[in-house]
Each structure stands twice: as C-alpha cells, then as structure tokens.
Scaffold this motif. Structure first.
Motif, PDB file in Angstrom:
ATOM      1  N   PHE A   1       0.841  -1.199   0.000  1.00  0.00           N
ATOM      2  CA  PHE A   1       0.000   0.000   0.000  1.00  0.00           C
ATOM      3  C   PHE A   1       0.874   1.246   0.000  1.00  0.00           C
ATOM      4  CE2 PHE A   1      -2.114   3.504   2.143  1.00  0.00           C
ATOM      5  CZ  PHE A   1      -3.237   3.641   1.354  1.00  0.00           C
ATOM      6  N   ARG A   2       1.864   1.292   0.879  1.00  0.00           N
ATOM      7  CA  ARG A   2       2.759   2.453   0.950  1.00  0.00           C
ATOM      8  C   ARG A   2       3.425   2.704  -0.403  1.00  0.00           C
ATOM      9  NH1 ARG A   2       4.715   5.103   5.153  1.00  0.00           N
ATOM     10  NH2 ARG A   2       4.215   3.469   6.640  1.00  0.00           N
TER      11      ARG A   2
ATOM     12  N   PRO B   1       3.004   7.584  -4.884  1.00  0.00           N
ATOM     13  CA  PRO B   1       3.039   8.427  -6.087  1.00  0.00           C
ATOM     14  C   PRO B   1       1.798   9.296  -6.286  1.00  0.00           C
ATOM     15  CG  PRO B   1       3.737   6.195  -6.616  1.00  0.00           C
ATOM     16  CD  PRO B   1       3.203   6.172  -5.205  1.00  0.00           C
ATOM     17  N   TYR B   2       0.688   8.940  -5.658  1.00  0.00           N
ATOM     18  CA  TYR B   2      -0.525   9.752  -5.772  1.00  0.00           C
ATOM     19  C   TYR B   2      -0.486  10.966  -4.851  1.00  0.00           C
ATOM     20  CZ  TYR B   2      -2.520   5.974  -8.497  1.00  0.00           C
ATOM     21  OH  TYR B   2      -2.759   5.031  -9.461  1.00  0.00           O
ATOM     22  N   ASN B   3       0.516  11.015  -3.973  1.00  0.00           N
ATOM     23  CA  ASN B   3       0.769  12.155  -3.102  1.00  0.00           C
ATOM     24  C   ASN B   3      -0.460  12.613  -2.309  1.00  0.00           C
ATOM     25  OD1 ASN B   3       2.539  14.016  -2.010  1.00  0.00           O
ATOM     26  ND2 ASN B   3       2.060  15.570  -3.540  1.00  0.00           N
ATOM     27  N   PRO B   4      -1.057  11.703  -1.537  1.00  0.00           N
ATOM     28  CA  PRO B   4      -2.217  12.134  -0.738  1.00  0.00           C
ATOM     29  C   PRO B   4      -1.793  13.074   0.385  1.00  0.00           C
ATOM     30  CG  PRO B   4      -1.591   9.909  -0.135  1.00  0.00           C
ATOM     31  CD  PRO B   4      -0.721  10.296  -1.303  1.00  0.00           C
ATOM     32  N   ALA B   5      -2.703  13.961   0.756  1.00  0.00           N
ATOM     33  CA  ALA B   5      -2.439  14.910   1.837  1.00  0.00           C
ATOM     34  C   ALA B   5      -2.656  14.281   3.205  1.00  0.00           C
ATOM     35  CB  ALA B   5      -3.324  16.140   1.677  1.00  0.00           C
ATOM     36  N   CYS B   6      -3.399  13.181   3.264  1.00  0.00           N
ATOM     37  CA  CYS B   6      -3.629  12.515   4.553  1.00  0.00           C
ATOM     38  C   CYS B   6      -2.371  11.734   4.942  1.00  0.00           C
ATOM     39  CB  CYS B   6      -4.829  11.583   4.477  1.00  0.00           C
ATOM     40  SG  CYS B   6      -4.662  10.239   3.298  1.00  0.00           S
ATOM     41  N   SER B   7      -2.296  11.321   6.172  1.00  0.00           N
ATOM     42  CA  SER B   7      -1.136  10.594   6.674  1.00  0.00           C
ATOM     43  C   SER B   7      -1.109   9.168   6.123  1.00  0.00           C
ATOM     44  CB  SER B   7      -1.166  10.551   8.205  1.00  0.00           C
ATOM     45  OG  SER B   7      -0.212   9.631   8.685  1.00  0.00           O
TER      46      SER B   7
ATOM     47  N   ARG C   1     -12.437   5.740   5.631  1.00  0.00           N
ATOM     48  CA  ARG C   1     -12.341   6.872   4.718  1.00  0.00           C
ATOM     49  C   ARG C   1     -11.506   7.971   5.371  1.00  0.00           C
ATOM     50  NH1 ARG C   1     -15.472   8.153   0.466  1.00  0.00           N
ATOM     51  NH2 ARG C   1     -16.985   6.569   1.092  1.00  0.00           N
ATOM     52  N   MET C   2     -10.636   8.553   4.559  1.00  0.00           N
ATOM     53  CA  MET C   2      -9.875   9.730   4.944  1.00  0.00           C
ATOM     54  C   MET C   2     -10.338  10.862   4.028  1.00  0.00           C
ATOM     55  SD  MET C   2      -8.013   8.557   7.397  1.00  0.00           S
ATOM     56  CE  MET C   2      -6.599   9.589   7.735  1.00  0.00           C
ATOM     57  N   THR C   3     -11.075  11.825   4.589  1.00  0.00           N
ATOM     58  CA  THR C   3     -11.538  12.943   3.783  1.00  0.00           C
ATOM     59  C   THR C   3     -10.372  13.910   3.599  1.00  0.00           C
ATOM     60  OG1 THR C   3     -12.326  14.099   5.739  1.00  0.00           O
ATOM     61  CG2 THR C   3     -13.928  12.737   4.569  1.00  0.00           C
ATOM     62  N   ASP C   4     -10.470  14.749   2.621  1.00  0.00           N
ATOM     63  CA  ASP C   4      -9.429  15.739   2.309  1.00  0.00           C
ATOM     64  C   ASP C   4      -8.076  15.087   2.038  1.00  0.00           C
ATOM     65  OD1 ASP C   4     -11.251  17.824   2.586  1.00  0.00           O
ATOM     66  OD2 ASP C   4     -10.886  17.970   4.734  1.00  0.00           O
ATOM     67  N   ALA C   5      -8.105  13.862   1.498  1.00  0.00           N
ATOM     68  CA  ALA C   5      -6.843  13.204   1.118  1.00  0.00           C
ATOM     69  C   ALA C   5      -6.235  13.908  -0.089  1.00  0.00           C
ATOM     70  CB  ALA C   5      -7.084  11.728   0.799  1.00  0.00           C
ATOM     71  N   TRP C   6      -7.095  14.482  -0.928  1.00  0.00           N
ATOM     72  CA  TRP C   6      -6.668  15.273  -2.075  1.00  0.00           C
ATOM     73  C   TRP C   6      -7.502  16.544  -2.115  1.00  0.00           C
ATOM     74  CZ3 TRP C   6      -7.220   9.917  -2.612  1.00  0.00           C
ATOM     75  CH2 TRP C   6      -6.024   9.228  -2.831  1.00  0.00           C
ATOM     76  N   PRO C   7      -7.062  17.588  -1.409  1.00  0.00           N
ATOM     77  CA  PRO C   7      -7.836  18.831  -1.413  1.00  0.00           C
ATOM     78  C   PRO C   7      -7.950  19.380  -2.823  1.00  0.00           C
ATOM     79  CG  PRO C   7      -6.082  18.907   0.230  1.00  0.00           C
ATOM     80  CD  PRO C   7      -5.855  17.674  -0.595  1.00  0.00           C
TER      81      PRO C   7
END
Length: 145
Positions: free
Chosen positions: A35-36, A41-47, A138-144
């Motif tokens: 997963f990591r 490469p998608y560069n999510p904003a979430c941790s 779900r992690m919201t704001d993963a891609w603002p």
C-alpha cells in the motif's frame, strides 16, 4: 500475492489499486509495504502512516476472523472518491461479527476497530461484494481541491 494498479482512475472507475493476499500473518506486513509503495506516487495529503496502521489492523482482523471451507484470500482495495481516500478490506467472514469493542486495559485483543474509529474520518462494515465481510475506512481531504 497478486496486486493491481489502476493508473488512471476516473469518476466512473475510482479504484487506485488492489491486493489479494493469502490468509496468513505474513500478509499484514506485505499489505503495509505494498500500500505504501503504490499510494505514495498519488501524493495524498492525509497521513500514509495512519492509513498503513489502519490497514494493518483490518488485514489482521480479516486473517484472524475470515472463514471459508476452501481456498480464500483477503482483498484490499483503495479508491479515490473526489477528495477522499477509501480503503476496503474483504474476507469471507460473517459481517454480523464485526463490532466495535471497548476492551479492558488488560485485555490482549480487541483494539483494532477502536483504533480505526479514532484515526479515520469514518468507517463502516457490511457485506462484501465478493461474499463475506467488508470493512472500510475513509480519509476525507486526502486530495484537497
């Protein structure tokens, strides 16, 4: 282990990737590593660390609680839905057995979903489209936007 990457997710097909893992303890660190590797490469904003921790807990639960008469796998899929990241873990267990527990301090087990509940923006469990159980977070704001 098998994995799939969906390099060009679209609104009608938002899946970013998937893994099929054997129901064994070694699948937990494999799920974390893969997963990591494939989400970075998608560069999510979430941790990513938080997501990896929750995947660890859900894959562990799937391995421990999944049941089938024949060969079976634990499936992990992750999706981009608007600005959110949704991760699903599927196993052939019984959906009604998934419950949030409040273990005592000296209980050795039972904290996985409590951790997912406290770290994710939301989570739920239900029947898997593959049969059995699906638990997702779900992690919201993963891609603002």
């Amino acid at each position: 282990m098998a994995y799939t990457l969906d390099r060009y997710p679209r609104e009608e097909s938002p899946r970013l990737g998937a893994m099929a893992l054997p129901p064994e303890a070694e699948s937990v660190p494999r799920a974390r590593r893969w997963f990591r590797k494939f989400i970075t490469p998608y560069n999510p904003a979430c941790s990513i660390d938080d997501c990896v921790l929750m995947i660890s807990e859900l894959v562990t639960n799937a391995v421990v609680h999944g049941r089938a008469d024949g060969h079976w796998v634990v499936r992990v899929e992750w999706f981009r839905e608007g600005g959110s990241l949704r991760v699903e873990v599927h196993n052939p267990g019984l959906p009604e057995n998934v419950r949030l527990r409040r273990p005592d301090a000296n209980d050795a087990h039972g904290r996985g979903l409590l951790l997912v509940d406290s770290v994710s923006d939301s989570w739920h469990a239900g029947t898997s489209r593959f049969g059995g159980t699906m638990v997702c977070f779900r992690m919201t704001d993963a891609w603002p936007s």
